[in-house]
Scaffold this motif. Sequence first.
Motif, PDB file in Angstrom:
ATOM      1  N   MET A 136      31.178   2.120  -1.448  1.00  0.00           N
ATOM      2  CA  MET A 136      30.279   1.091  -0.997  1.00  0.00           C
ATOM      3  C   MET A 136      29.456   0.591  -2.172  1.00  0.00           C
ATOM      4  N   MET A 137      29.315  -0.729  -2.223  1.00  0.00           N
ATOM      5  CA  MET A 137      28.552  -1.318  -3.304  1.00  0.00           C
ATOM      6  C   MET A 137      27.988  -2.656  -2.832  1.00  0.00           C
ATOM      7  N   VAL A 138      26.774  -2.964  -3.242  1.00  0.00           N
ATOM      8  CA  VAL A 138      26.203  -4.258  -2.888  1.00  0.00           C
ATOM      9  C   VAL A 138      26.986  -5.372  -3.571  1.00  0.00           C
ATOM     10  N   GLU A 139      26.798  -6.586  -3.117  1.00  0.00           N
ATOM     11  CA  GLU A 139      27.570  -7.718  -3.635  1.00  0.00           C
ATOM     12  C   GLU A 139      27.371  -7.931  -5.129  1.00  0.00           C
ATOM     13  N   HIS A 140      26.139  -7.816  -5.596  1.00  0.00           N
ATOM     14  CA  HIS A 140      25.877  -7.995  -7.029  1.00  0.00           C
ATOM     15  C   HIS A 140      24.975  -6.858  -7.534  1.00  0.00           C
ATOM     16  N   PRO A 141      25.574  -5.696  -7.851  1.00  0.00           N
ATOM     17  CA  PRO A 141      24.771  -4.566  -8.326  1.00  0.00           C
ATOM     18  C   PRO A 141      24.260  -4.795  -9.748  1.00  0.00           C
ATOM     19  N   VAL A 142      23.093  -4.239 -10.019  1.00  0.00           N
ATOM     20  CA  VAL A 142      22.515  -4.276 -11.361  1.00  0.00           C
ATOM     21  C   VAL A 142      22.002  -2.875 -11.670  1.00  0.00           C
ATOM     22  N   TYR A 143      22.499  -2.288 -12.744  1.00  0.00           N
ATOM     23  CA  TYR A 143      22.037  -0.981 -13.204  1.00  0.00           C
ATOM     24  C   TYR A 143      21.269  -1.206 -14.500  1.00  0.00           C
ATOM     25  N   HIS A 144      20.158  -0.495 -14.676  1.00  0.00           N
ATOM     26  CA  HIS A 144      19.395  -0.514 -15.925  1.00  0.00           C
ATOM     27  C   HIS A 144      19.332   0.928 -16.421  1.00  0.00           C
ATOM     28  N   PHE A 145      19.949   1.211 -17.540  1.00  0.00           N
ATOM     29  CA  PHE A 145      19.928   2.539 -18.137  1.00  0.00           C
ATOM     30  C   PHE A 145      18.976   2.542 -19.322  1.00  0.00           C
ATOM     31  N   HIS A 146      18.130   3.565 -19.393  1.00  0.00           N
ATOM     32  CA  HIS A 146      17.224   3.758 -20.524  1.00  0.00           C
ATOM     33  C   HIS A 146      17.393   5.213 -20.965  1.00  0.00           C
ATOM     34  N   ALA A 147      18.112   5.432 -22.061  1.00  0.00           N
ATOM     35  CA  ALA A 147      18.372   6.797 -22.518  1.00  0.00           C
ATOM     36  C   ALA A 147      18.587   6.813 -24.023  1.00  0.00           C
ATOM     37  N   LEU A 148      18.137   7.865 -24.662  1.00  0.00           N
ATOM     38  CA  LEU A 148      18.316   8.069 -26.098  1.00  0.00           C
ATOM     39  C   LEU A 148      17.836   6.864 -26.906  1.00  0.00           C
ATOM     40  N   GLY A 149      16.773   6.213 -26.438  1.00  0.00           N
ATOM     41  CA  GLY A 149      16.223   5.065 -27.148  1.00  0.00           C
ATOM     42  C   GLY A 149      17.009   3.780 -26.962  1.00  0.00           C
ATOM     43  N   ILE A 150      17.974   3.782 -26.071  1.00  0.00           N
ATOM     44  CA  ILE A 150      18.809   2.602 -25.838  1.00  0.00           C
ATOM     45  C   ILE A 150      18.561   2.104 -24.413  1.00  0.00           C
ATOM     46  N   SER A 151      18.372   0.801 -24.268  1.00  0.00           N
ATOM     47  CA  SER A 151      18.236   0.186 -22.947  1.00  0.00           C
ATOM     48  C   SER A 151      19.444  -0.707 -22.724  1.00  0.00           C
ATOM     49  N   THR A 152      20.173  -0.456 -21.650  1.00  0.00           N
ATOM     50  CA  THR A 152      21.400  -1.202 -21.368  1.00  0.00           C
ATOM     51  C   THR A 152      21.448  -1.609 -19.905  1.00  0.00           C
ATOM     52  N   PRO A 153      21.527  -2.918 -19.637  1.00  0.00           N
ATOM     53  CA  PRO A 153      21.749  -3.341 -18.254  1.00  0.00           C
ATOM     54  C   PRO A 153      23.244  -3.520 -17.987  1.00  0.00           C
ATOM     55  N   LEU A 154      23.683  -3.214 -16.792  1.00  0.00           N
ATOM     56  CA  LEU A 154      25.046  -3.506 -16.346  1.00  0.00           C
ATOM     57  C   LEU A 154      24.931  -4.325 -15.070  1.00  0.00           C
ATOM     58  N   GLU A 155      25.653  -5.432 -15.005  1.00  0.00           N
ATOM     59  CA  GLU A 155      25.577  -6.301 -13.835  1.00  0.00           C
ATOM     60  C   GLU A 155      26.966  -6.591 -13.295  1.00  0.00           C
TER      61      GLU A 155
END
Length: 82
Positions: free
Chosen positions: A1-20
């Motif tokens: 199951m997943m929403v129509e337009h998921p957005v993940y924001h990862f903040h780890a090891l000094g790196i910020s990465t969004p996934l859409e």
Amino acid sequence: MMVEHPVYHFHALGISTPLEGQDAIRGLYRTWAETGECVMYTDDEQIAVGDHMIASMMTGYQFKPGKVLAAAGFDVDDENAM
């Protein structure tokens, strides 16, 4: 199951990465499964749920094979170790 337009924001090891988008999220989980990085657990998780979102802030731990860490530039004793 997943929403129509998921957005993940990862903040780890000094790196910020969004996934859409579903393709990006599926690709992330596919990569973790293929590289053996799919074993993880969380600690100190806080969750907020709203009508159109779920937010989670936590300390996460992810097991990675030595070869994945070496490819990311970390010094490892055994690339075949987990």
